[in-house]
Design a protein around this motif. Sequence first.
Motif, mmCIF file in Angstrom:
data_model
loop_
_atom_site.group_PDB
_atom_site.id
_atom_site.type_symbol
_atom_site.label_atom_id
_atom_site.label_comp_id
_atom_site.label_asym_id
_atom_site.label_seq_id
_atom_site.Cartn_x
_atom_site.Cartn_y
_atom_site.Cartn_z
ATOM 1 N N GLY A 1 -25.516 -11.465 -63.305
ATOM 2 C CA GLY A 1 -26.562 -11.065 -64.238
ATOM 3 C C GLY A 1 -27.957 -11.320 -63.684
ATOM 4 O O GLY A 1 -28.855 -10.493 -63.815
ATOM 5 N N VAL A 2 -28.134 -12.468 -63.017
ATOM 6 C CA VAL A 2 -29.442 -12.813 -62.464
ATOM 7 C C VAL A 2 -29.811 -11.872 -61.316
ATOM 8 O O VAL A 2 -30.923 -11.351 -61.255
ATOM 9 N N LEU A 3 -28.876 -11.651 -60.388
ATOM 10 C CA LEU A 3 -29.158 -10.777 -59.250
ATOM 11 C C LEU A 3 -29.402 -9.340 -59.707
ATOM 12 O O LEU A 3 -30.278 -8.645 -59.191
ATOM 13 N N GLY A 4 -28.595 -8.894 -60.686
ATOM 14 C CA GLY A 4 -28.790 -7.546 -61.213
ATOM 15 C C GLY A 4 -30.154 -7.379 -61.856
ATOM 16 O O GLY A 4 -30.833 -6.367 -61.672
ATOM 17 N N ALA A 5 -30.597 -8.411 -62.605
ATOM 18 C CA ALA A 5 -31.901 -8.350 -63.259
ATOM 19 C C ALA A 5 -33.033 -8.386 -62.242
ATOM 20 O O ALA A 5 -34.106 -7.824 -62.467
ATOM 21 N N ALA A 6 -32.797 -9.055 -61.085
ATOM 22 C CA ALA A 6 -33.853 -9.206 -60.080
ATOM 23 C C ALA A 6 -33.991 -7.981 -59.183
ATOM 24 O O ALA A 6 -35.018 -7.826 -58.516
ATOM 25 N N PHE A 7 -32.991 -7.086 -59.169
ATOM 26 C CA PHE A 7 -33.037 -6.004 -58.191
ATOM 27 C C PHE A 7 -34.154 -4.995 -58.465
ATOM 28 O O PHE A 7 -34.867 -4.591 -57.541
ATOM 29 N N LEU A 8 -34.307 -4.566 -59.713
ATOM 30 C CA LEU A 8 -35.323 -3.545 -59.991
ATOM 31 C C LEU A 8 -36.756 -4.056 -59.782
ATOM 32 O O LEU A 8 -37.590 -3.308 -59.261
ATOM 33 N N PRO A 9 -37.098 -5.313 -60.149
ATOM 34 C CA PRO A 9 -38.422 -5.813 -59.744
ATOM 35 C C PRO A 9 -38.587 -5.823 -58.226
ATOM 36 O O PRO A 9 -39.653 -5.462 -57.711
ATOM 37 N N PHE A 10 -37.543 -6.221 -57.515
ATOM 38 C CA PHE A 10 -37.557 -6.213 -56.056
ATOM 39 C C PHE A 10 -37.819 -4.810 -55.526
ATOM 40 O O PHE A 10 -38.672 -4.602 -54.650
ATOM 41 N N LEU A 11 -37.119 -3.813 -56.071
ATOM 42 C CA LEU A 11 -37.283 -2.435 -55.612
ATOM 43 C C LEU A 11 -38.690 -1.921 -55.899
ATOM 44 O O LEU A 11 -39.361 -1.363 -55.015
ATOM 45 N N ALA A 12 -39.152 -2.101 -57.141
ATOM 46 C CA ALA A 12 -40.462 -1.562 -57.526
ATOM 47 C C ALA A 12 -41.590 -2.183 -56.711
ATOM 48 O O ALA A 12 -42.463 -1.478 -56.185
ATOM 49 N N LEU A 13 -41.574 -3.499 -56.575
ATOM 50 C CA LEU A 13 -42.684 -4.176 -55.914
ATOM 51 C C LEU A 13 -42.656 -3.986 -54.402
ATOM 52 O O LEU A 13 -43.715 -3.896 -53.766
ATOM 53 N N THR A 14 -41.474 -3.896 -53.808
ATOM 54 C CA THR A 14 -41.430 -3.623 -52.361
ATOM 55 C C THR A 14 -41.846 -2.189 -52.053
ATOM 56 O O THR A 14 -42.451 -1.926 -51.012
ATOM 57 N N LEU A 15 -41.548 -1.256 -52.956
ATOM 58 C CA LEU A 15 -42.020 0.121 -52.751
ATOM 59 C C LEU A 15 -43.543 0.197 -52.829
ATOM 60 O O LEU A 15 -44.177 0.929 -52.058
ATOM 61 N N VAL A 16 -44.152 -0.556 -53.759
ATOM 62 C CA VAL A 16 -45.614 -0.615 -53.804
ATOM 63 C C VAL A 16 -46.152 -1.139 -52.476
ATOM 64 O O VAL A 16 -47.124 -0.599 -51.916
#
Length: 474
Positions: free
Chosen positions: A413-428
């Motif tokens: 649950g924690v890793l799944g919740a962290a993936f989309l912030p990781f994706l969005a901010l690394t794309l920025v």
Amino acid sequence: MADTSGHADTRGSGGTAGPPGGTTAPGPSGKDGAVPRRSSWKYIGPGIVVAATGVGAGDLVATLIAGSNFGYTLLWAAVIGCLVKISLAEAAGRWHLSTGRTLFDGWASLGRWTSWFFVGYVVIWGFVYGAAAMSSSGLPLQALFPDVMDLKWWAILTGLVGLVFVWFNKYAVFEKVMTVLVGVMFVVTVYLAIRVTPHLGEAFAGLLPVLPDEKDSILNTLGLIGGVGGTITLAAYGYWVNAKGWTNTGWMKVMRLDNRVAYITTGIFVIAMLFVGAEILHSSNIAIASGDKGLIQLGDILEDEYGTATAKFFLIGFFATSFTSLIGVWHGVSLMFADFVERFRKDRAAARTANADAPPNQAPAPASASGEEVASGTHEKSWPFRAYLLWLTFPPMVLLFEGQPFRLIILYGVLGAAFLPFLALTLVWLLNSSRTPPEWRNGLLSNAMLTIAGLLFVVLCVKQIWDQPWADFF
């Protein structure tokens, strides 16, 4: 949606000379001489795949529950969720096409921490997701054929079918099958939305951004926005773009049309299920369970209201929804894992060569992974691709028999919740840096959408972590 890079493509809408994957990778300036293709419907494909994979049974249940709790009030949130995901997928596709490099190659350029996060995510997430995806695909089959075998055996059967299908077929066949299953999903969800006779006046009123007068309404609204279609499949979109044969900026207009089709399709699925939840569940004050079993309950309600044929039709759509998510992850995340391993092997080889030839204290140059390699199809036949396929299929079968281990579920649950912030901010980060050719860097609109997405997913990530029963973990 408008061109989210903020730059007009001034190079025309010219011809189709040359094979899709046969152009050269962009140089440092990004001007690779690629001839822009017309954004024709005949090219659509990766968008259908990402829409089908991103909308799973859990997404449909979450939307049903939103409709049952709040009626049409949060329809606007579902629409915003689609716009947010359009921006994320467009950014991932733009990185692949403008740089000629894969997304994991971009992540690796930000530091070794990205590799550690990715490995932890795909190992733990894949183990738990494999069991969930197989169980979700088995549920409607057990409901359709109740006397044949138990749920766990249906689940195992769907996992094995998905494994064999992805193992022996390349992207072209995979896309065609996904398109057929999306057609089934589309017909079923739209039929149900029409069948329940929605109140269109109330539905249009639901497009106004109003929060329900309920406890935790803000978090519920953010959860619906963030839950509309896709997690790691948004990152896989760039890989499917390359697998289609789109490897340079000549395909940028096509990719953007394809991406819009993906999330318009997703929006139709979500809005249709919100209609069903609002009309059948909200109006009758009926509650359903969260998770896949909520769809089985809905099947029973549909049978009572509209007859056996409608209920069976719905279960077929439920199976198409779940099985497309299964084979989509089996293919897309395995492709990403193969890219990770291939880059790791290249780095090791480059380091050995550099250590033999380079002066002391000089670090070896990192290897790069290209979209051309993905387009060639070699990753789909590689041992890392197939090893991850096996990891998604066989170890999770243990969970079908023994239940899901408590601590692992929390980490999942924690890793799944962290993936989309990781994706969005690394794309920025990537798309505003010199890693991206200047003409394809983020414009104002793209930066705004990706930043909003990143902040949204950070809030949801913190809530998910906060809600975990940590006291029982230790």
